[in-house]
Scaffold this active site. Structure first.
Site, short mmCIF file in Angstrom:
data_model
loop_
_atom_site.label_atom_id
_atom_site.label_comp_id
_atom_site.label_asym_id
_atom_site.label_seq_id
_atom_site.Cartn_x
_atom_site.Cartn_y
_atom_site.Cartn_z
N ASP A 197 0.80 -1.11 0.14
CA ASP A 197 0.12 -0.01 0.13
C ASP A 197 0.78 1.28 0.09
O ASP A 197 1.95 1.20 0.36
CB ASP A 197 -0.77 0.00 1.28
CG ASP A 197 -1.99 -0.95 1.20
OD1 ASP A 197 -1.97 -1.61 0.26
OD2 ASP A 197 -2.96 -0.98 2.05
N ASP A 198 0.26 2.45 -0.38
CA ASP A 198 0.85 3.70 -0.19
C ASP A 198 1.75 4.26 -1.22
O ASP A 198 2.21 5.16 -1.02
CB ASP A 198 1.05 3.87 1.40
CG ASP A 198 0.00 3.67 2.15
OD1 ASP A 198 -0.97 3.51 1.96
OD2 ASP A 198 0.20 3.68 3.45
N HIS A 247 -5.63 2.95 -4.05
CA HIS A 247 -5.91 2.97 -2.47
C HIS A 247 -6.10 4.64 -2.35
O HIS A 247 -5.82 5.16 -1.34
CB HIS A 247 -4.39 2.83 -1.97
CG HIS A 247 -4.50 2.65 -0.48
ND1 HIS A 247 -5.37 1.95 0.08
CD2 HIS A 247 -3.52 3.06 0.41
CE1 HIS A 247 -5.04 2.16 1.67
NE2 HIS A 247 -3.96 2.66 1.75
N HIS A 251 -5.36 9.18 -0.10
CA HIS A 251 -5.24 8.27 1.22
C HIS A 251 -6.04 8.75 2.31
O HIS A 251 -5.79 9.13 3.59
CB HIS A 251 -3.64 8.18 1.87
CG HIS A 251 -3.53 7.07 2.66
ND1 HIS A 251 -3.81 7.10 4.05
CD2 HIS A 251 -3.21 5.86 2.38
CE1 HIS A 251 -3.55 5.63 4.33
NE2 HIS A 251 -3.14 5.09 3.33
N HIS A 341 4.04 -2.34 3.03
CA HIS A 341 3.83 -0.88 2.57
C HIS A 341 5.08 -0.71 1.85
O HIS A 341 6.37 -1.04 2.36
CB HIS A 341 3.80 0.26 3.43
CG HIS A 341 2.43 0.16 4.42
ND1 HIS A 341 2.18 -1.06 5.16
CD2 HIS A 341 1.17 0.78 4.07
CE1 HIS A 341 1.06 -0.99 5.64
NE2 HIS A 341 0.43 0.13 4.97
ZN ZN Z 1 -2.64 3.01 3.22
#
Ligand code: ZN
Length: 390
Positions: A197-198, A247, A251, A341
């Site tokens: 993620d991210d 995602h 965020h 991540h």
């Molecule tokens: Zn995230």
């Protein structure tokens, strides 16, 4: 008589003169001798002085030589001691190197993904079968292309059978390896989906390279406002058959967003990926896992299954390669979705270790869409999935 007297006077004076002269001569001789003695003495003294001087010089030189000798001795002793230490250190190093090499050889032998060979053989078998089938069915290659270009929903379409959902699992277990399995995945064997993620970030490269080296794939839930800055990383991720998913754009906690904002957060990511990479993501992961009915409804309308996770090493929190590796290895099981991540170096380092270790333990590393596809579970828009077993 007078003459005689005078002669005798003259004779006497002559004698006196002679005596005087002799006396003078003697005196001169004495003087000469005394001078000579003096000079001799002087020469002797000079010689003695010179000798003393030479002795002094010799003494000084000797002292210097001795001092130099002592100094050299000290230095030499020190050097010898140092070299002795060096030898000891070198010896210790050699032993360490030897130990490390033996350990490394053992580890390499351990880490050889022996099951990868069987996977490779399976893959070759599958390729042969695909070739055979392709000869019989000209539309097959189009189907494979469709899977590679399209995303989950089209895969699900292919999983559907005329006889209905109940037969999906059985059918996919038989059909999937032949029709939509370009990576030699064995649906009967354990598989998991690593997710990141991210990102993207500079560490995305490390992770994708490691995946590529081991014929593995993962899913990257990226944040939309990072897309413009990491075009090459996204291209690299896609070129290696990984899945790119959304995602949100910034965020945001969608559960706290207004309706319009929720829609913007979903759509802007798809637009950016479509315009810049000609790619439309299918899957969505809500930031912080936060969602409500409204959020899920929007995602359903946008055709997006919502993906959670079942293994969370909290890599962003621990920031420790070994802890991440340990957590994943001690918690992972068939059908899991692992959350990490691609923003942190410890995570990237952990993934480099995890990939071959997970494969060694028999796990096939697939994308989220592949995981559900091979498990025969259709992903439905707006539904929330933690793992294939949950
Ligand atoms: Zn995230």
């Amino acid at each position: 008589m007078i003459v005689y007297a005078k002669i005798s006077e003259v004779t006497k004076s002559l004698e006196n003169t002679t005596k005087n002269e002799q006396a003078i001569e003697e005196q001169e001789v004495r003087v000469y001798e005394s001078r000579s003695v003096y000079q001799k003495q002087k020469r002797v003294e000079e010689k003695q002085r010179k000798r003393k001087s030479r002795r002094r010089i010799m003494l000084i030189i000797s002292i210097f030589v001795i001092l130099a000798g002592i100094l050299c001795g000290v230095v030499l002793a020190d050097t010898m001691n140092a070299s002795h230490n060096t030898v000891e250190i070198a010896s210790a190093n050699a032993q360490y190197v030897k130990h490390t090499m033996i350990t490394a050889v053992g580890q390499v032998a351990e880490k050889i993904p022996w099951n990868a060979f069987s996977l490779l053989l399976d893959k070759l078998d599958n390729e042969k079968q695909e070739e055979k089938q392709e000869l019989n069915d000209p539309s097959h290659s189009d189907a494979v292309d469709k899977i590679e270009n399209d995303t989950g929903s089209s895969s699900n379409d292919l999983l559907e059978t005329p006889n209905g959902i109940e037969q999906t699992t059985t059918e996919s277990a038989i059909i999937a390896p032949k029709i939509e399995n370009p990576y030699g995945i064995d649906p009967s064997k354990p598989m998991i989906a690593l997710t990141f993620d991210d990102g993207p970030s500079k560490h995305t490269w490390t992770i994708v390279s490691a995946l590529q080296q081991h014929n593995a794939r993962a899913t990257f839930f990226l944040v939309g406002n990072r897309i413009a800055n990491y075009q090459a990383a996204i291209d690299f991720t896609l070129a290696n058959h990984n899945e790119v998913a959304s995602h949100s754009f910034s965020h945001a906690n969608l559960a706290k967003c207004a309706e319009e904002e929720i829609l913007t957060q979903i759509q802007s990511v798809d637009e950016a990926l479509q315009s810049q990479h000609e790619y439309t993501p299918t899957l969505f992961r809500v930031p912080y896992g936060e969602r409500n009915e409204q959020v899920l409804e929007f995602l359903r309308e946008q055709g997006k299954p919502v993906i959670g996770w079942s293994v969370d090493p909290r890599d962003w929190d621990v920031q420790d390669k070994d802890k991440i590796v340990k957590h994943v290895l001690s918690h992972v099981k068939d059908g899991d979705i692992v959350l990490m991540h691609d923003l942190y170096k410890p995570t990237a380092d952990a993934v480099v270790e995890l990939i071959p270790e997970l494969q060694k333990r028999g796990y096939q590393l697939v994308t989220v869409s592949e995981l559900f596809q091979y498990k025969g579970i259709p992903l439905e828009p707006g539904a929330y999935y933690y793992a294939t077993w949950k």
